[in-house]
Motif scaffolding. Sequence first.
Motif, PDB file in Angstrom:
ATOM      1  N   CYS A  11       0.845  -1.199   0.000  1.00 32.80           N
ATOM      2  CA  CYS A  11       0.000   0.000   0.000  1.00 32.80           C
ATOM      3  C   CYS A  11       0.875   1.242   0.000  1.00 32.80           C
ATOM      4  N   ASP A  12       1.166   1.725  -1.170  1.00 35.18           N
ATOM      5  CA  ASP A  12       1.979   2.924  -1.301  1.00 35.18           C
ATOM      6  C   ASP A  12       1.062   4.094  -1.652  1.00 35.18           C
ATOM      7  N   TYR A  13       0.750   4.906  -0.645  1.00 30.43           N
ATOM      8  CA  TYR A  13      -0.192   6.001  -0.833  1.00 30.43           C
ATOM      9  C   TYR A  13       0.470   7.256  -1.401  1.00 30.43           C
ATOM     10  N   SER A  14       1.744   7.151  -1.765  1.00 33.92           N
ATOM     11  CA  SER A  14       2.441   8.310  -2.315  1.00 33.92           C
ATOM     12  C   SER A  14       2.206   8.484  -3.807  1.00 33.92           C
ATOM     13  N   HIS A  15       1.621   7.454  -4.452  1.00 37.77           N
ATOM     14  CA  HIS A  15       1.367   7.548  -5.894  1.00 37.77           C
ATOM     15  C   HIS A  15       0.317   8.621  -6.178  1.00 37.77           C
ATOM     16  N   ASN A  16       0.525   9.372  -7.251  1.00 34.34           N
ATOM     17  CA  ASN A  16      -0.441  10.402  -7.623  1.00 34.34           C
ATOM     18  C   ASN A  16      -1.415   9.865  -8.678  1.00 34.34           C
ATOM     19  N   VAL A  17      -2.346  10.720  -9.100  1.00 34.40           N
ATOM     20  CA  VAL A  17      -3.361  10.310 -10.063  1.00 34.40           C
ATOM     21  C   VAL A  17      -2.744   9.894 -11.393  1.00 34.40           C
ATOM     22  N   THR A  18      -1.747  10.633 -11.848  1.00 36.79           N
ATOM     23  CA  THR A  18      -1.100  10.327 -13.122  1.00 36.79           C
ATOM     24  C   THR A  18      -0.496   8.930 -13.118  1.00 36.79           C
ATOM     25  N   PHE A  19       0.059   8.499 -11.976  1.00 34.79           N
ATOM     26  CA  PHE A  19       0.647   7.168 -11.879  1.00 34.79           C
ATOM     27  C   PHE A  19      -0.381   6.091 -12.181  1.00 34.79           C
ATOM     28  N   PHE A  20      -1.570   6.198 -11.614  1.00 35.27           N
ATOM     29  CA  PHE A  20      -2.605   5.178 -11.824  1.00 35.27           C
ATOM     30  C   PHE A  20      -3.118   5.201 -13.257  1.00 35.27           C
ATOM     31  N   TYR A  21      -3.221   6.366 -13.856  1.00 30.34           N
ATOM     32  CA  TYR A  21      -3.652   6.444 -15.256  1.00 30.34           C
ATOM     33  C   TYR A  21      -2.623   5.788 -16.175  1.00 30.34           C
ATOM     34  N   ASN A  22      -1.354   6.040 -15.919  1.00 34.93           N
ATOM     35  CA  ASN A  22      -0.314   5.393 -16.720  1.00 34.93           C
ATOM     36  C   ASN A  22      -0.279   3.895 -16.483  1.00 34.93           C
ATOM     37  N   LEU A  23      -0.593   3.483 -15.262  1.00 37.83           N
ATOM     38  CA  LEU A  23      -0.561   2.068 -14.919  1.00 37.83           C
ATOM     39  C   LEU A  23      -1.552   1.260 -15.751  1.00 37.83           C
ATOM     40  N   GLU A  31      -3.352  18.235 -24.506  1.00 38.46           N
ATOM     41  CA  GLU A  31      -4.113  19.373 -25.016  1.00 38.46           C
ATOM     42  C   GLU A  31      -5.485  18.875 -25.453  1.00 38.46           C
ATOM     43  N   TRP A  32      -6.393  19.814 -25.668  1.00 39.62           N
ATOM     44  CA  TRP A  32      -7.765  19.449 -25.997  1.00 39.62           C
ATOM     45  C   TRP A  32      -7.873  18.956 -27.437  1.00 39.62           C
ATOM     46  N   ALA A  33      -8.345  17.710 -27.583  1.00 36.04           N
ATOM     47  CA  ALA A  33      -8.595  17.155 -28.912  1.00 36.04           C
ATOM     48  C   ALA A  33     -10.034  17.477 -29.323  1.00 36.04           C
ATOM     49  N   PRO A  34     -10.329  17.479 -30.639  1.00 36.90           N
ATOM     50  CA  PRO A  34     -11.701  17.760 -31.092  1.00 36.90           C
ATOM     51  C   PRO A  34     -12.730  16.831 -30.461  1.00 36.90           C
ATOM     52  N   THR A  96     -11.783  17.303 -16.252  1.00 39.19           N
ATOM     53  CA  THR A  96     -11.373  16.166 -17.057  1.00 39.19           C
ATOM     54  C   THR A  96     -10.394  16.639 -18.125  1.00 39.19           C
ATOM     55  N   GLY A  97     -10.015  15.727 -19.023  1.00 39.38           N
ATOM     56  CA  GLY A  97      -9.067  16.088 -20.074  1.00 39.38           C
ATOM     57  C   GLY A  97      -7.707  16.457 -19.500  1.00 39.38           C
ATOM     58  N   PRO A  98      -7.069  17.481 -20.022  1.00 34.25           N
ATOM     59  CA  PRO A  98      -5.743  17.893 -19.524  1.00 34.25           C
ATOM     60  C   PRO A  98      -5.748  18.306 -18.058  1.00 34.25           C
ATOM     61  N   TRP A  99      -6.934  18.682 -17.529  1.00 36.83           N
ATOM     62  CA  TRP A  99      -7.019  19.098 -16.129  1.00 36.83           C
ATOM     63  C   TRP A  99      -6.893  17.928 -15.159  1.00 36.83           C
ATOM     64  N   THR A 100      -7.061  16.708 -15.652  1.00 38.47           N
ATOM     65  CA  THR A 100      -7.038  15.536 -14.771  1.00 38.47           C
ATOM     66  C   THR A 100      -5.711  15.401 -14.042  1.00 38.47           C
ATOM     67  N   SER A 101      -4.607  15.679 -14.724  1.00 38.11           N
ATOM     68  CA  SER A 101      -3.285  15.513 -14.120  1.00 38.11           C
ATOM     69  C   SER A 101      -3.036  16.484 -12.977  1.00 38.11           C
ATOM     70  N   THR A 102      -3.835  17.548 -12.886  1.00 34.36           N
ATOM     71  CA  THR A 102      -3.647  18.534 -11.815  1.00 34.36           C
ATOM     72  C   THR A 102      -4.412  18.163 -10.550  1.00 34.36           C
ATOM     73  N   LEU A 103      -5.236  17.132 -10.613  1.00 31.68           N
ATOM     74  CA  LEU A 103      -6.047  16.741  -9.461  1.00 31.68           C
ATOM     75  C   LEU A 103      -5.216  15.961  -8.449  1.00 31.68           C
ATOM     76  N   THR A 104      -5.484  16.204  -7.180  1.00 35.18           N
ATOM     77  CA  THR A 104      -4.935  15.343  -6.132  1.00 35.18           C
ATOM     78  C   THR A 104      -5.828  14.108  -6.027  1.00 35.18           C
ATOM     79  N   LYS A 105      -5.368  13.095  -5.317  1.00 35.16           N
ATOM     80  CA  LYS A 105      -6.196  11.896  -5.168  1.00 35.16           C
ATOM     81  C   LYS A 105      -7.493  12.210  -4.435  1.00 35.16           C
TER      82      LYS A 105
END
Length: 368
Positions: A11-23, A31-34, A96-105
Motif C-alpha cells: 500500500c503505497d499512498y504516495s502515488h499520484n493520479v497520473t501514476f494510476f492512469y499510466n498504470l 491538449e484538448w482534442a476535437p 477532465t481532459g488535460p485538467w485531470t493531471s492537476t487533481l490530487t487523489k
Amino acid sequence: MAMESSLWSTCDYSHNVTFFYNLVGKKISVEWAPRDVFVIGLGLTVCLIVVLANLMVMAAISMNHRFHFPIYYLLGNMAAADLFAGIAYANLMLHTGPWTSTLTKEQWYIRGALIDISLTASVANLLAVAVERHQTIITMQLHSKMTKRRVVLLIVCIWAVSIIMGLVPSLFWNCECDLEDCSTVAPLYSRRFLIFWAALNLLTFFIMVAMYTRIFFYVRYQISHMSQHSSEIRHRQTVFNLMKTISIVLGAFVICWMPGLVTLLLDGLLGKASHANAYEKFCLVIAECNSLVNPIIYSLRDEEMRRTFKWILCCLCGRGGDKQMELSPVEIYPPLPEEALGCVQKSEDPAVCPETNNKESSWTTPGV
C-alpha cells in the motif's frame, strides 16, 4: 508479523493520479482534442437542461399546494437527485481532459463520489416510485397508505445509501493496495467494486421490470373481468396509458443505463482487454440523460404539473401567471388504473369517482 508487514508494504499512498492512469494505460490528454471538446460540450449542454428541467419540477411541487402530499415529495426528491446528478456531471466535465493531471487523489475521489452519489440516488428514487405504484395498484387502493413520516424516512434512507455508495471506493474499496485490480475506466477504483456496482444496478432494473410487468398483467386481468361495468373507451384508455408509461420507463432505463452498466461489467471482468476507454465517456453522457428523461416521464405526463409549469413560465415572463393559476380547474388528474378499477369495484355510479379526486386530504399518484 513478517507476512503482515509484507501486505502493508504493497500500500503505497504516495502515488499520484497520473501514476494510476499510466498504470492502466489510460492516456491523459496534454491538449484538448476535437473529440474531447465535443464530448464536454455535449455533456455540459445536457447538464444545463437537466438542472433547468428538475428545478422546474421542484418549483412546481413547492408552489402548487395540490402537490403537498408525500407521494409528490418523493417525486420532488427524485428531481433533486437528478438535479444533483447534473451538477456532479458538470463538475466532472470541468475536471477532465488535460485538467485531470492537476487533481490530487482526494479531489479525484470527490469527483467520482459526486457522480456515484447522484446516480445511485436517481436510480433509488426510480425504484421507490415503482414500489409505491406497485403497492397502490396491486392492493386496489384509491389512495396510498404511506404516511409523511414514512416518506421522510424513505428519502433519508435513499440519500444515506447513496452517500455510502459514493464513499465506499475512497474509504476502502480501491486499488491502492492491489495495483493489479485497478480499473481502466476509473483507474483508482477496484474492478471488483465496479462489478458490484453494475450488478446492483442491473438487479434494480430487473426488479423494476418485474413490478411493472406484474402491474400491467394485473390491470389487464381486472379490466377484462370488469368490462361489463365500465365503458369500453375508459378501459382502452387505461390500458393504453399504462402500456405507454411502462414502455417509456423501461425503455428509457435500458437505453440510458445499459451501455454504461455493460461497460463497467466488461471493464471489471476483462480489464484492459475490454477497451472500455474508447467509449466510456459517451456511455456516461447517455446515462446522465436518464436524469433528463425522469422529469418528462413522471411530471410532464401529469396534467396539473403541466399547468403549473405554464403558470411558472407566465410568471417569469410577466404575462398574468396569477390569473392563469386561479382559472386552473380542480378536476385535473388523469384517470389512474387504481382509481378506475377502484371506482368500478365500489360502485357503478360514475358520480362516486369525482368525489375521491376532490378531497383535499386525498393522496394521488402521478399520472400513469
